[in-house]
Design an enzyme around this catalytic site. Structure first.
Site, PDB file in Angstrom:
ATOM      1  CG  HIS A   1     120.128  17.209-104.601  1.00  0.00           C
ATOM      2  ND1 HIS A   1     118.997  16.954-105.208  1.00  0.00           N
ATOM      3  CD2 HIS A   1     119.984  17.613-103.402  1.00  0.00           C
ATOM      4  CE1 HIS A   1     118.033  17.399-104.377  1.00  0.00           C
ATOM      5  NE2 HIS A   1     118.773  18.012-103.196  1.00  0.00           N
TER       6      HIS A   1
ATOM      7  CD  GLN B   1     101.599  28.823 -58.503  1.00  0.00           C
ATOM      8  OE1 GLN B   1     101.359  28.513 -59.498  1.00  0.00           O
ATOM      9  NE2 GLN B   1     101.707  29.900 -57.911  1.00  0.00           N
TER      10      GLN B   1
ATOM     11  CD  GLU C   1     103.439  26.523 -64.160  1.00  0.00           C
ATOM     12  OE1 GLU C   1     103.075  27.730 -64.931  1.00  0.00           O
ATOM     13  OE2 GLU C   1     102.456  26.043 -63.349  1.00  0.00           O
ATOM     14  CG  HIS C   2     105.955  27.685 -60.508  1.00  0.00           C
ATOM     15  ND1 HIS C   2     104.418  27.343 -61.027  1.00  0.00           N
ATOM     16  CD2 HIS C   2     106.104  28.837 -61.154  1.00  0.00           C
ATOM     17  CE1 HIS C   2     104.060  28.578 -61.550  1.00  0.00           C
ATOM     18  NE2 HIS C   2     104.915  29.325 -61.778  1.00  0.00           N
TER      19      HIS C   2
ATOM     20  CG  HIS D   1      97.036  30.001 -60.509  1.00  0.00           C
ATOM     21  ND1 HIS D   1      96.777  31.151 -61.120  1.00  0.00           N
ATOM     22  CD2 HIS D   1      98.169  30.138 -59.821  1.00  0.00           C
ATOM     23  CE1 HIS D   1      97.694  31.796 -61.261  1.00  0.00           C
ATOM     24  NE2 HIS D   1      98.774  31.183 -60.178  1.00  0.00           N
TER      25      HIS D   1
ATOM     26  CG  ASP E   1     103.440  33.886 -60.146  1.00  0.00           C
ATOM     27  OD1 ASP E   1     103.948  33.070 -61.054  1.00  0.00           O
ATOM     28  OD2 ASP E   1     102.482  33.305 -59.732  1.00  0.00           O
TER      29      ASP E   1
END
Length: 427
Positions: free
Chosen positions: A412, A251, A319-320, A254, A353
């Site tokens: 109403h 990661q 996230e992971h 990235h 992934d």
């Protein structure tokens, strides 16, 4: 990597990426120009940002076919198998419409309808992400979306990456446009001469893509405002330090802002992982990016037991999340906030992934506290079904009218009372 052994996770307050005012103004200008300039604006921005003079915006069927033919057979087989796995997983998510008859002839229910059209953004330029095609488009197709559009910036040769087009062809996506950046988001949201607007835009992108999605939200739906990638690994001394280091680096490579975090009960193991990271960094082609991520964003959090480890994870809401302990199923029930959870020593994050089936478009920046990975639900909407019988209205009309009057909505109340036998219309 920074060590944390006092339970202080204040670093989480700093992880949100704030866009500079200049970038926001630039995106707003691009969107405005595409809304008024259409295709010509798309071509001008593609020339400016990508260095490509587009003759046509839409990719032809022959270009898609030729691109797929250039992809190695082994990769095509991997794309095909991954697509099958992803489709099989998401088919289990499909909800059904339902109705039921309750007391007094009242029928209630929910109608499930797929969105009419979706745009999938696939990053490109210097990279090739066929996995993003599969993850963004397959859930939409499974949900029943009739029109799925793909946009991706051209590479330096003037074409979208071969692997992206091959993946699109594999799953039956044929409406593809070679534009990227904020201008592509604007085209999907508002349309041009070549591109009809869509109902929702999904897919990852850079800061300008994220800002553009934020700008058009409300005129069109979006999946999320994705931030830099994150991984948290909970590991004890039974884990393989070399494997864990590799997962953290998967990661870190990235983005310079990616956040790799190790949560461990063993200081000795943490130091071993730290040494492995330094060793493996030298072997990575993206060493500069990964090093910046590790040195500036990397953390090793020392905890006393799995309860404290779970508490740290739930604060991070990564996230992971990898649970690489002796018994990962022991800690799993304690986890409340995580996008994707990988159990055991063989469940490396890249398995998710690319290949396993669950979606890799996952909430970031702590949004796993309230958000879910992209899935079939992301591409459907629900309509409530309400059918009242005469008997039910007579039995409940007075209560409904009283409720309406209490809120000051006389119209109403009267709409109900006019249907009631013997009702006295007030006013």
């Amino acid at each position: 990597m920074e060590w944390i052994n006092d339970g202080n996770l204040d670093f989480l307050k700093k992880r949100k990426v704030e866009a500079k005012e200049e970038a926001q103004k630039s995106v707003a200008s691009i969107i405005s120009n595409v809304k008024t300039g259409g295709d010509e604006a798309l071509k001008a921005y593609t020339k400016q940002f990508d260095g490509i003079a587009l003759e046509a915006i839409r990719v032809t069927e022959s270009e898609i076919r030729e691109a797929a033919a250039r992809v190695p057979e082994q990769v095509l087989k991997a794309i095909k198998q991954a697509a099958q796995n992803i489709r099989a997983f998401h088919e289990k998510q499909v909800p059904q419409s339902w109705t039921e008859t309750v007391d007094q002839g009242v029928v209630l229910g929910q109608k499930v309808t797929a969105l009419d059209s979706v745009g999938v953004y696939v990053p490109g330029g210097t990279a090739c992400y066929p996995s993003s095609v599969l993850m963004g488009a397959i859930p939409a197709l499974v949900a029943g979306v009739k029109r799925v559009v793909l946009v991706s910036p051209p590479q330096k040769n003037g074409l979208i990456a071969d692997g992206v087009l091959a993946a699109a062809r594999e799953i039956g996506i044929h409406e593809i446009y070679q534009v990227g950046g904020a201008q592509a988001i604007a085209a999907l949201a508002y349309g041009t001469e070549s591109i009809q607007p869509v109902d929702k835009i999904v897919g990852p992108g850079n800061l300008y893509v994220m800002l553009a999605k934020k700008h058009v939200f409300g005129d069109v739906a979006i999946d999320s405002l994705a931030g830099p990638s994150e991984i948290a690994v909970v590991a004890d001394e039974t884990a393989n330090a070399g494997w864990i280091a590799a997962d953290l680096l998967s990661q870190a490579e990235h983005d310079r802002l990616s956040m790799p975090v190790l949560v461990t009960t063993s200081q000795a193991f943490g130091k071993e992982v730290e040494q492995e990271i330094e060793k493996q960094l030298k072997e990575l082609p993206r060493v500069e990016i990964a090093s910046a991520s590790v040195n500036n964003q990397g953390k090793i959090i020392l905890v006393k037991d799995i309860q404290e480890a779970a508490a740290a994870v739930n604060q991070i809401a990564p996230e992971h999340l990898e649970l690489a302990t002796n018994d990962p199923h022991e800690i799993l029930p304690l986890i409340r906030n995580a996008g994707a959870i990988f159990l055991g020593k063989y469940s490396s994050e890249p398995v998710g992934d690319y290949f396993a089936g669950p979606n890799h478009i996952i909430p970031t920046n702590g949004s796993a506290r309230y958000a879910s990975p992209l899935g079939v639900d992301s591409f459907i909407k629900h309509s409530s079904i309400i059918e009242y019988s005469d008997v039910a209205l007579q039995a409940n009309g007075q209560a409904i009218a009283a409720f309406a009057r209490f809120e000051g909505l006389e119209g109403h109340a009267r709409a109900v009372e006019k249907r009631m036998k013997g009702a006295v219309i007030h006013g």
